[in-house]
Design an enzyme around this catalytic site. Structure first.
Site, mmCIF file in Angstrom:
data_model
loop_
_atom_site.group_PDB
_atom_site.id
_atom_site.type_symbol
_atom_site.label_atom_id
_atom_site.label_comp_id
_atom_site.label_asym_id
_atom_site.label_seq_id
_atom_site.Cartn_x
_atom_site.Cartn_y
_atom_site.Cartn_z
ATOM 1 N N HIS A 184 -7.007 -10.692 2.381
ATOM 2 C CA HIS A 184 -6.480 -11.003 1.045
ATOM 3 C C HIS A 184 -7.583 -11.329 0.044
ATOM 4 O O HIS A 184 -7.444 -12.229 -0.781
ATOM 5 C CB HIS A 184 -5.467 -12.143 1.129
ATOM 6 C CG HIS A 184 -4.142 -11.724 1.675
ATOM 7 N ND1 HIS A 184 -3.374 -10.719 1.118
ATOM 8 C CD2 HIS A 184 -3.449 -12.157 2.769
ATOM 9 C CE1 HIS A 184 -2.269 -10.561 1.837
ATOM 10 N NE2 HIS A 184 -2.288 -11.397 2.839
ATOM 11 N N ASP A 242 -5.230 -15.198 6.927
ATOM 12 C CA ASP A 242 -4.082 -14.484 7.479
ATOM 13 C C ASP A 242 -4.184 -12.993 7.174
ATOM 14 O O ASP A 242 -4.950 -12.557 6.317
ATOM 15 C CB ASP A 242 -2.771 -15.031 6.912
ATOM 16 C CG ASP A 242 -2.685 -14.855 5.395
ATOM 17 O OD1 ASP A 242 -3.704 -15.104 4.729
ATOM 18 O OD2 ASP A 242 -1.608 -14.483 4.881
ATOM 19 N N GLU A 243 -3.397 -12.217 7.875
ATOM 20 C CA GLU A 243 -3.172 -10.797 7.604
ATOM 21 C C GLU A 243 -4.468 -10.016 7.369
ATOM 22 O O GLU A 243 -4.588 -9.255 6.421
ATOM 23 C CB GLU A 243 -2.215 -10.634 6.418
ATOM 24 C CG GLU A 243 -0.832 -11.170 6.722
ATOM 25 C CD GLU A 243 0.183 -10.919 5.634
ATOM 26 O OE1 GLU A 243 1.382 -10.770 5.954
ATOM 27 O OE2 GLU A 243 -0.200 -10.886 4.444
ATOM 28 N N ALA A 244 -5.431 -10.223 8.250
ATOM 29 C CA ALA A 244 -6.662 -9.413 8.223
ATOM 30 C C ALA A 244 -6.380 -8.142 9.016
ATOM 31 O O ALA A 244 -6.644 -8.064 10.218
ATOM 32 C CB ALA A 244 -7.822 -10.202 8.811
#
Length: 581
Positions: A184, A242-244
């Site tokens: 992100h 998060d969300e890598a």
């Protein structure tokens, strides 16, 4: 192979208990059986982790921890427990867990507010009983140095930031900064200047985290934000992570993967060293979203000292957490003595949801009551609950619900958590704070009193008008029969029908044009001009342009005296030669 052997052993134990002679060996009640099975699975998991660790040692493949980190054993908590002076755990309705820290998330990567709005907003948060704010600045923070070229053109000044933080302090709201340090990072990596720092050159989301230049940039972001927050008190720092979705693409990361022994371990290496940097340099407790390490083996968590350098924040915004955040997620993170949870009150009901839909978020919080009540017993402390309010799904996504649209939803979600049970449409405290009947189902109320309430009314009215227009345009016999694409392009239709249709076009167009005018006025009180334009362009412009185009076509048709001789329709349209006579 060991794993399957252990699982078979576990199942055989359960089968033995189920078939025990009831006269000599009583069968355990279901809840006791689940407890025993849980214990055996935990033991098996430990054995498997130890086996894997021994194999790595045997093959000289044991992952390395970050340098300079001491092996400090966590001491079990003893004596009376408390959080912020309140006895822990806080239970209602006999055994339902209520978090002492309830913190709302303000996401400034979309729909950032003018400075003068924060004071009213913080007072509203006080009235709801919230204890703090998780503040995600993203590109609205006034970074200097190398980062200065990436910030938003409407970014706050340092004086603005200090004004906001002082207002929070005046309202007794603890502020936790959130700075993304892994994925992100689109707000930086989208730019040509920083493109070379992408993990995957195709996607501007994850930074090439193993590169020294990337780590220096991450440290610079953290240091600049922390320097301001420290002036007003900073106990915690959220490092995101998060969300890598892309890992193992850039050269530096590939090289580090070879050193650490795989993708999961190189992620732990980065998260751990980043958390250690923040903790040691700024004297704070570091928080991180759980999803990039919630599935790894306990031996790896230990090797990278994860339990010493951060506290995980388990997040899920679904209505049924049992499906999306199962109990096993909590058990896998038991090595951490302290955990947090994260629910949502906006920005998690589809990327293009722009109107109020309270029940989705209320159900999410009802499910969180069940989750927290089960999970808190597994840890020394369940530190608190972040109630997130996402502005976009990511930096490159469309605006989701604007904050005022879901402030009534926030009130009902907080009341649900505090009650420790579903309130089934009865929200007396929310009704008192909002000064109107809290609308928990689809629809909205007029006359409420909360910051931005006119935006709440206008956006929901806009949605209702748009739904009415779509129902008309999809199903009306005359509109579709005599004001079609062909009628519009060639001015070819029956004026008798068009004279009637145009009245309905005005019926739908006039209120939407009024809403646009009034909405611009109200949005400009709170938001920067780009947010106003983006919201109206994204969610209202299509209907306005369609209706205006239909009205203009109808006026041309009503003025015509003669019409084309057939055949005259051409596709594709060839240009001026095919225009109206």
């Amino acid at each position: 192979m060991l794993y399957f052997t252990l699982m078979l052993f576990t199942l055989s134990l359960v089968a033995t208990q189920l078939t025990a002679d009831s006269g000599n060996q009583p069968i355990n009640p279901p809840n006791e059986m689940r407890f025993n099975l849980h214990n055996q699975l935990h033991i098996n998991r430990q054995k498997l982790a130890e086996f894997n660790r021994e194999e790595r040692l045997r093959t000289n493949d044991e992952p390395r921890g970050p340098q300079g980190m001491r092996d400090v054993a966590l001491q079990p908590a003893s004596g009376p427990k408390s959080i912020d002076g309140q006895t822990y755990p806080k239970l209602v309705n006999g055994d339902k867990f209520v978090p002492i820290r309830k913190m709302v998330h303000l996401d400034l990567k979309g729909g950032a507010y003018k400075v003068n709005f924060f004071n009213d907003l913080f007072a509203f948060f006080n009235n709801l009983g919230l204890t703090g704010i998780l503040l995600e600045w993203e590109d609205m923070f006034p970074y200097t140095g190398k980062l200065a070229s990436a910030i938003n053109g409407n970014a706050y000044s340092i004086q603005d930031v200090e004004t906001i933080l002082q207002a929070a302090k005046d309202h007794r709201l603890e502020v936790i900064p959130l700075v993304q340090t892994f994925g992100h990072l689109e707000w930086i990596l989208k730019l040509d200047e920083f493109k070379h720092l992408r993990e995957n050159q195709r996607y501007p989301q994850v930074i090439c985290f193993a590169a020294q230049e990337s780590f220096d940039l991450i440290k610079d972001m953290v240091d600049q934000v922390a320097a301001v927050h420290k002036k007003f008190g900073m106990q915690f720092f959220h490092m995101g992570a998060d969300e890598a979705f892309q890992v193992g693409f850039c050269n530096a990361t590939i090289k580090q993967m070879g050193v650490e022994g795989g993708k999961e371990r190189v992620m732990l290496w980065h998260i751990s060293r980043t958390a250690e940097y923040i903790k040691s340099n700024h004297g704070v407790t570091v928080l991180a979203w759980h999803d990039m390490f919630g599935h790894v083996m306990e031996s790896d968590l230990t090797t990278y000292r994860m339990t010493e350098v951060l506290e995980p924040v388990l997040w899920s915004y679904a209505e049924d957490l049992e499906q999306y955040l199962p109990y096993s997620s909590w058990l896998s993170l038991k090595p951490f003595r302290r955990v947090w949870g994260s629910s949502a009150f906006k920005g998690a009901d589809g990327p293009m949801r722009y109107h109020s839909n309270p029940m989705h978020y209320i159900r999410n919080h009802e499910s969180w009551i069940t989750q927290m009540t089960r999970a808190y017993k597994e840890f020394d402390y369940f530190q608190g609950l972040f109630i997130t309010g996402w502005s976009r799904y990511d930096h490159l996504a469309v605006l989701a619900e604007l904050l005022p649209v879901n402030l009534p939803t926030l009130a009902m979600c907080v009341e649900t958590i505090d009650a420790g049970r579903p309130l089934r449409g009865q929200y007396p405290r929310s009704t008192e704070v909002l000064r109107c009947n809290a609308k928990f189902d689809l629809g909205y109320n007029y006359g409420c009193q909360f910051p931005g309430r006119k935006i709440y009314e206008l956006v929901n009215e806009m949605y209702a008008q748009q739904q009415a227009f779509r129902k008309y345009s999809d199903g009306d016999f005359e509109y579709n029969g005599w004001l079609s694409k062909t009628a519009e392009k060639y001015s070819f239709s029956s004026p008798m029908y068009v004279e009637k249709i145009v009245q309905f076009v005005d019926y739908h167009l006039n209120p939407l044009e009024r809403i646009e005018r009034e909405l611009r006025t109200e949005l400009n009180k709170i938001y920067f001009e780009e947010t106003v334009d983006e919201f109206i362009y994204t969610y209202l412009s299509d209907d306005l342009e369609l209706l205006r185009k239909k009205k203009a076509a109808a006026q041309v048709i009503m003025e015509k005296q003669t019409y084309h001789k057939r055949p005259f329709v051409k596709y594709p349209y060839q240009g001026a030669a095919e225009s109206n006579p």
